[in-house]
Design a protein around this motif. Structure first.
Motif, PDB file in Angstrom:
ATOM      1  N   UNK A   1      -1.215  -6.144   1.033  1.00  0.00           N
ATOM      2  CA  UNK A   1      -0.647  -5.455  -0.130  1.00  0.00           C
ATOM      3  C   UNK A   1       0.796  -5.029   0.127  1.00  0.00           C
ATOM      4  N   UNK A   2       1.085  -4.611   1.359  1.00  0.00           N
ATOM      5  CA  UNK A   2       2.469  -4.264   1.701  1.00  0.00           C
ATOM      6  C   UNK A   2       3.363  -5.498   1.620  1.00  0.00           C
ATOM      7  N   UNK A   3       2.853  -6.632   2.106  1.00  0.00           N
ATOM      8  CA  UNK A   3       3.633  -7.873   2.048  1.00  0.00           C
ATOM      9  C   UNK A   3       3.871  -8.306   0.607  1.00  0.00           C
ATOM     10  N   UNK A   4       2.909  -8.026  -0.256  1.00  0.00           N
ATOM     11  CA  UNK A   4       3.038  -8.370  -1.672  1.00  0.00           C
ATOM     12  C   UNK A   4       3.795  -7.302  -2.463  1.00  0.00           C
TER      13      UNK A   4
ATOM     14  N   UNK B   1      -5.899  -5.228   7.470  1.00  0.00           N
ATOM     15  CA  UNK B   1      -5.461  -6.492   6.865  1.00  0.00           C
ATOM     16  C   UNK B   1      -5.208  -6.305   5.374  1.00  0.00           C
ATOM     17  N   UNK B   2      -6.100  -5.606   4.704  1.00  0.00           N
ATOM     18  CA  UNK B   2      -5.963  -5.387   3.256  1.00  0.00           C
ATOM     19  C   UNK B   2      -4.668  -4.650   2.940  1.00  0.00           C
ATOM     20  N   UNK B   3      -4.428  -3.566   3.660  1.00  0.00           N
ATOM     21  CA  UNK B   3      -3.200  -2.797   3.439  1.00  0.00           C
ATOM     22  C   UNK B   3      -1.978  -3.634   3.802  1.00  0.00           C
ATOM     23  N   UNK B   4      -2.070  -4.390   4.890  1.00  0.00           N
ATOM     24  CA  UNK B   4      -0.950  -5.220   5.315  1.00  0.00           C
ATOM     25  C   UNK B   4      -0.573  -6.271   4.282  1.00  0.00           C
TER      26      UNK B   4
ATOM     27  N   UNK C   1      -3.100  -9.223  -7.348  1.00  0.00           N
ATOM     28  CA  UNK C   1      -2.601  -8.914  -6.001  1.00  0.00           C
ATOM     29  C   UNK C   1      -3.707  -8.304  -5.149  1.00  0.00           C
ATOM     30  N   UNK C   2      -4.438  -7.373  -5.727  1.00  0.00           N
ATOM     31  CA  UNK C   2      -5.534  -6.737  -4.993  1.00  0.00           C
ATOM     32  C   UNK C   2      -6.617  -7.746  -4.629  1.00  0.00           C
ATOM     33  N   UNK C   3      -6.927  -8.636  -5.566  1.00  0.00           N
ATOM     34  CA  UNK C   3      -7.947  -9.648  -5.315  1.00  0.00           C
ATOM     35  C   UNK C   3      -7.530 -10.577  -4.185  1.00  0.00           C
ATOM     36  N   UNK C   4      -6.264 -11.014  -4.198  1.00  0.00           N
ATOM     37  CA  UNK C   4      -5.761 -11.887  -3.145  1.00  0.00           C
ATOM     38  C   UNK C   4      -5.841 -11.199  -1.788  1.00  0.00           C
ATOM     39  N   UNK C   5      -5.420  -9.923  -1.746  1.00  0.00           N
ATOM     40  CA  UNK C   5      -5.473  -9.168  -0.497  1.00  0.00           C
ATOM     41  C   UNK C   5      -6.917  -8.986  -0.033  1.00  0.00           C
TER      42      UNK C   5
ATOM     43  N   UNK D   1       0.056   1.105  -3.664  1.00  0.00           N
ATOM     44  CA  UNK D   1      -0.004   1.805  -2.380  1.00  0.00           C
ATOM     45  C   UNK D   1       0.862   3.062  -2.411  1.00  0.00           C
ATOM     46  N   UNK D   2       2.052   2.952  -2.997  1.00  0.00           N
ATOM     47  CA  UNK D   2       2.918   4.126  -3.128  1.00  0.00           C
ATOM     48  C   UNK D   2       2.292   5.158  -4.064  1.00  0.00           C
ATOM     49  N   UNK D   3       1.678   4.690  -5.134  1.00  0.00           N
ATOM     50  CA  UNK D   3       1.027   5.611  -6.062  1.00  0.00           C
ATOM     51  C   UNK D   3      -0.112   6.342  -5.384  1.00  0.00           C
TER      52      UNK D   3
END
Length: 222
Positions: A197-200, A192-195, A151-155, A205-207
């Motif tokens: 990750x939020x979509x995924x 964009x990166x945070x966005x 997920x991180x790599x995709x973002x 992010x919560x941690x």
């Protein structure tokens, strides 16, 4: 404390937190390598050609930033078990890859190839170290960890593409234009990166957010 579940939880959390920050940082440095060097170093006798060559080195090292960071973190998991032999063997493996790649890549790509040999060696060795850790510590599952890393790599890839587009249309590679290009790319890339990750619905992010929350009972005015 011989608390195996806690060890697994904290090790997995640490790896994901390290990757969460270093993966976009590495790709961001790679995309913005030229304006970063231009803004910091391209002054006086430091020519445009020197800045380009230095940015190539930065790009190669940036590719391996997440691998290097995860690699060092995983080695500490072995040290926590008073196991120094395994990190030594893994280090030999990493150095062998590094040297072999340096012979292959440096002649063809120059300083970029030399830096890439470090970066690729650490990426491969980080995965190798994780595999060994999963064998040595029963219950340390790689599948959920790799799902998070994917997920991180995709973002980060989406972020890099957007930053690349921004860098082509904002600022320049030297002077104040380089500063503008770097700042714009960094701000937009982070959003964009945070966005993504939020979509995924990435739980990391919560941690991360929870780590910055004040703990109950702690006097924040100290």
């Amino acid at each position: 404390r011989k608390d195996k579940p806690a060890f697994i939880e904290q090790s997995s959390l640490g790896i994901r937190m390290v990757a969460l920050l270093t993966m976009p940082a590495g790709l961001g440095l790679f995309v913005l390598r030229r304006p970063i060097i231009g803004a910091i170093l391209e002054h006086s006798r430091f020519t445009s050609a020197a800045a380009l060559n230095t940015s190539r080195a930065l790009g190669g090292f940036a590719i391996g930033l997440v691998g290097f960071s995860v690699y060092l973190f995983v080695l500490r998991a072995f040290y926590a078990h008073h196991d120094a032999r395994t990190p030594f063997v893994i280090n030999l493996f990493e150095n062998a890859i590094n040297i072999a790649l340096a012979f292959v890549l440096t002649g063809r790509y120059g300083v970029l190839g030399l830096a890439l040999s470090f970066g690729i060696a650490y990426l491969v060795s980080a995965m190798f170290a994780l595999l060994i850790l999963s064998y040595k510590v029963t219950g340390f599952a790689l599948a959920p960890l790799y799902t998070s890393l994917w997920r991180m790599f995709l973002a980060a890839i989406v972020m890099a593409e957007v930053v690349w587009a921004v860098a082509r249309n904002v600022g320049a590679n030297s002077g104040t234009g380089a500063i503008a290009r770097t700042v714009a790319g960094t701000i937009i890339g982070t959003a964009v990166y945070v966005g993504v990750l939020l979509a995924l619905k990435a739980p990391e992010l919560d941690l991360l957010r929870n780590r910055f929350k004040p703990r109950r009972g702690v006097n924040s005015a100290v």
